[in-house]
Design a protein around this motif. Sequence first.
Motif, PDB file in Angstrom:
ATOM      1  N   ALA A  42       0.833  -1.204   0.000  1.00 52.78           N
ATOM      2  CA  ALA A  42       0.000   0.000   0.000  1.00 52.78           C
ATOM      3  C   ALA A  42       0.868   1.254   0.000  1.00 52.78           C
ATOM      4  O   ALA A  42       1.987   1.243   0.519  1.00 52.78           O
ATOM      5  CB  ALA A  42      -0.904   0.005   1.233  1.00 52.78           C
ATOM      6  N   GLY A  43       0.342   2.296  -0.590  1.00 51.37           N
ATOM      7  CA  GLY A  43       1.067   3.573  -0.618  1.00 51.37           C
ATOM      8  C   GLY A  43       0.103   4.740  -0.533  1.00 51.37           C
ATOM      9  O   GLY A  43      -1.121   4.572  -0.533  1.00 51.37           O
ATOM     10  N   LEU A  44       0.676   5.935  -0.436  1.00 46.13           N
ATOM     11  CA  LEU A  44      -0.143   7.152  -0.331  1.00 46.13           C
ATOM     12  C   LEU A  44       0.495   8.264  -1.144  1.00 46.13           C
ATOM     13  O   LEU A  44       1.724   8.411  -1.149  1.00 46.13           O
ATOM     14  CB  LEU A  44      -0.240   7.580   1.138  1.00 46.13           C
ATOM     15  CG  LEU A  44      -0.992   8.890   1.398  1.00 46.13           C
ATOM     16  CD1 LEU A  44      -2.497   8.680   1.303  1.00 46.13           C
ATOM     17  CD2 LEU A  44      -0.615   9.475   2.756  1.00 46.13           C
ATOM     18  N   LEU A  45      -0.324   8.997  -1.815  1.00 43.44           N
ATOM     19  CA  LEU A  45       0.168  10.209  -2.478  1.00 43.44           C
ATOM     20  C   LEU A  45      -0.605  11.391  -1.919  1.00 43.44           C
ATOM     21  O   LEU A  45      -1.833  11.426  -1.996  1.00 43.44           O
ATOM     22  CB  LEU A  45      -0.020  10.122  -3.994  1.00 43.44           C
ATOM     23  CG  LEU A  45       0.561  11.314  -4.763  1.00 43.44           C
ATOM     24  CD1 LEU A  45       2.091  11.294  -4.720  1.00 43.44           C
ATOM     25  CD2 LEU A  45       0.083  11.339  -6.204  1.00 43.44           C
ATOM     26  N   ARG A  46       0.134  12.328  -1.349  1.00 40.34           N
ATOM     27  CA  ARG A  46      -0.525  13.556  -0.881  1.00 40.34           C
ATOM     28  C   ARG A  46      -0.272  14.653  -1.902  1.00 40.34           C
ATOM     29  O   ARG A  46       0.873  14.908  -2.288  1.00 40.34           O
ATOM     30  CB  ARG A  46       0.034  13.984   0.477  1.00 40.34           C
ATOM     31  CG  ARG A  46      -0.612  15.276   0.982  1.00 40.34           C
ATOM     32  CD  ARG A  46      -0.210  15.568   2.404  1.00 40.34           C
ATOM     33  NE  ARG A  46       1.180  15.980   2.517  1.00 40.34           N
ATOM     34  CZ  ARG A  46       1.594  17.250   2.429  1.00 40.34           C
ATOM     35  NH1 ARG A  46       0.733  18.223   2.210  1.00 40.34           N
ATOM     36  NH2 ARG A  46       2.878  17.542   2.564  1.00 40.34           N
ATOM     37  N   ILE A  47      -1.352  15.250  -2.359  1.00 38.85           N
ATOM     38  CA  ILE A  47      -1.192  16.381  -3.275  1.00 38.85           C
ATOM     39  C   ILE A  47      -1.002  17.618  -2.421  1.00 38.85           C
ATOM     40  O   ILE A  47      -1.916  18.043  -1.724  1.00 38.85           O
ATOM     41  CB  ILE A  47      -2.419  16.530  -4.198  1.00 38.85           C
ATOM     42  CG1 ILE A  47      -2.590  15.246  -5.014  1.00 38.85           C
ATOM     43  CG2 ILE A  47      -2.247  17.740  -5.127  1.00 38.85           C
ATOM     44  CD1 ILE A  47      -3.813  15.248  -5.882  1.00 38.85           C
ATOM     45  N   ARG A  48       0.183  18.169  -2.465  1.00 40.16           N
ATOM     46  CA  ARG A  48       0.453  19.369  -1.666  1.00 40.16           C
ATOM     47  C   ARG A  48       0.054  20.614  -2.459  1.00 40.16           C
ATOM     48  O   ARG A  48      -0.518  21.544  -1.921  1.00 40.16           O
ATOM     49  CB  ARG A  48       1.944  19.431  -1.329  1.00 40.16           C
ATOM     50  CG  ARG A  48       2.261  20.639  -0.471  1.00 40.16           C
ATOM     51  CD  ARG A  48       3.751  20.803  -0.286  1.00 40.16           C
ATOM     52  NE  ARG A  48       4.036  21.871   0.647  1.00 40.16           N
ATOM     53  CZ  ARG A  48       4.932  22.819   0.406  1.00 40.16           C
ATOM     54  NH1 ARG A  48       5.629  22.829  -0.713  1.00 40.16           N
ATOM     55  NH2 ARG A  48       5.143  23.780   1.294  1.00 40.16           N
TER      56      ARG A  48
END
Lengths: 410, 321, 92
Positions: free
Chosen positions: A307-313
């Motif tokens: 699993a992974g996460l991408l945060r749009i800053r």
Amino acid sequence: MANIIKQKMMALAGDQAVAYAAKQSDVDVVAAYPITPQTIIVEKFSEYVANGEVETEFVCTESEHSAMSASLAASVTGARAFTATASAGLALMHEMLFVTSGCRAPVVMAIANRALSAPLNIHGDHSDSMAQRDSGWIQMYAENSQEAYDSIIQAFKIGEDSNVLLPVMVGLDGFTLSHTLENVETLSDEVVQQFIGIRKIPNVLTHEDKQSPFRLDPKNPMTMGPIALQNYYFEFKRQQEEAMKNALEAIQDVNKNYGDLTGRKYGNGLVDAYNLKDAEVAAICLGSTAGTMKTIVDKLRKEGIKAGLLRIRTFRPFPSKAIKSALRNVKAIAVMDKSMSFGGNGGPAYHEIRHVLYDSESKPFIVNYIYGLGGRDTSPTQLRTIYDDLQQILKNQTIEEPIKYLGLRE
Amino acid sequence: MTAKEWKFTSKDIANKPDLFLSGHRACAGCAPATVLKLVMKATRGPTIVTEATGCMEVVSSIYPYTSWATPWLHTAFETAAANASGIEAALKIMKKKGRISKEHVDVIAIAGDGGTFDIGLQALSGAVERGHDFLFLLYDNEAYMNTGIQRSGGTPHGAATTTSPAGRAVPGKLEYKKPLADIMIAHDMEYVATASPYYWRDLITKVRKGLEVEGPAFLHVFAPCPRGWRSNPAKSIEYSKLAVETCVFPVWEAVNGEYKLSIPSKVLSLAPQRKKPVSDYLKGQGRFRHMFKPENKALLEEVQRITDKRWQKLLKKCNLP
Amino acid sequence: MTSKYKGWKEIAPAGVCSKSSRTFLTGDWKTYTPILDLEKCIRCLICVMFCPDGAIIWVPDKKDIEFDMSFCKGCGICANECPTKAIEMKLE
């Protein structure tokens, strides 16, 4: 990391961190109006003014509309201008947001993200700033108070870049960040001011066919905010788009330089990837939710789930390339939206992510989760179901429900 | 040079370079254009102008052309006073920090009646309450002319506009003109005045006085619009005289709330027989044409009645009999 | 395609104006032209004060007024206000 500058730990709520950053950024004019959950920012700043801790003209306007008009006017006069708002206040500014970006005034504004009426709700979601995503402002969303502090400082540097000259809004989740005390590493005033520098005004061509500083200057009369008709309006809009493209570079540069100075980098400044390299399933979110999501990813990893996460800053300019690259190996994606686009088949982040991945070779599954509206708490257990769903999708190789409402009662 | 020292002779004024330049696209016979030209002749040094959306903003800034030889900013319809606040605040702090020269810069906010009586009133009230140092100049052509002659809070009773047409059931605008200058006086302002371009010397002197006030000042200037009033363009200035002579638009000033009639109106208070009937002013203007029909006799009488009533009220405020 | 207008890379940002309106001539709008009778003119400059278009200029060297027909829109305010009726509006 030997060259990282010495910093002072302070216990600050998000709003306080923002006010402190604005204070350290040697802001010339603050024009603002109170609104929950932003109010602490203007209150705190008023205290600085009252105690003589800042050299700032504080204009306590009679509305957010006038707050933005005054900030814009101060900015085109050559001052560094800052304001803050939320929810209905941002909505009231709507008209002036376009004028500010159209006038290329690098105003910096903190948004304590909050739901929009009706019904009235003072709690956190992204409805307010998402409704302004096409207003020509750079939009950044902070994950925690530390980032809110850092982003305000960076925002001046980014917006005032002569290749950018755009206003910047920095979002921090209402109450979750704005009112929650956290440890924040702070820089000294000198270091902040050295990092940003005094505002530089670039020269532009004026009506006497000469180069003059881009501001209202009696010595070099300039006409700003004219009427441009069918023959020219379009060209000015194209210039704004170019400035947005330039901002992609500027944000990354500032993130890097700030990181070298402080030891804190937020991904590449545009997106922040967490365990994405070999991830098969990934969620994408903005703001404070990322903190909780990271702990869930850690847990899943321990269970052997990729699993992974991408945060749009940075949501504007939308970092298409960075997102595409970060997601290139992911097979199933869940986009999380803390706002709605009524009748638009999913939330705004979902739209944009799907758009970016339309021509990707991997063609991942993409689903949308609308969550947390009006400050509705979303528990880690609920958040974990997102990853469970993604695994199910991978297993079945089909999407049953592309848009889900997380934490909503039927 | 203070307002008292500067003579404002016609030659003084003619010799002073224009800041509002020829080549603007106002209609032929536009009195607001005359007003702006005269107003800008009254400046006393470096001046920044910010203008609300409206006729004068549009005709003077059609890209790539500008009619402004002084820094000028337009942002929106309701923002003239808020912009002035921001500009003034920026100048103040930048001077303090040594980023710009210490020389004083005057700030003038300009708006039409729509941008002042209606949509811009909140921003104006706020800016005045905060005490910013600027002159707010209202050029009042008594309707939304830029969008095609719609009624505003400044449109007088009985006038026909495209949103208050003179029809069979409703004879033009039913409501009365908002007494805006009085509203501004209620803000405890140091200087509030009304002026008419026919009395150009009076107008220019008042602009200068407004600029000399350290704090907000408000000037309400009557500005006939031949297009919207359906009147002869050659008579725009004449109407600005008739409005004063009939007491439809008296000229006065109030320093710290003390009302005082200016000479053109003062004369009428001393010699009431010289006060002309409102019909002298109304006739010839297409917007009032319907009032001269026999069935609208009462309307004409009502305009005379309200004009007299407001004039008497003003005389009282000026402590005149 | 060539155009008489500039492209987006060639113009200043935000609509900063690049030309004085003094280069935009409005004189061709008029249907009536003011004719000045110098005999009758007393150089009071009332017409200079009232011209909405700045089309009447006081020339101190000549001690006289001049009409700038490149801006005059022919409104007739000058003729209407002239105290000695020294200006007449003639159909072009």
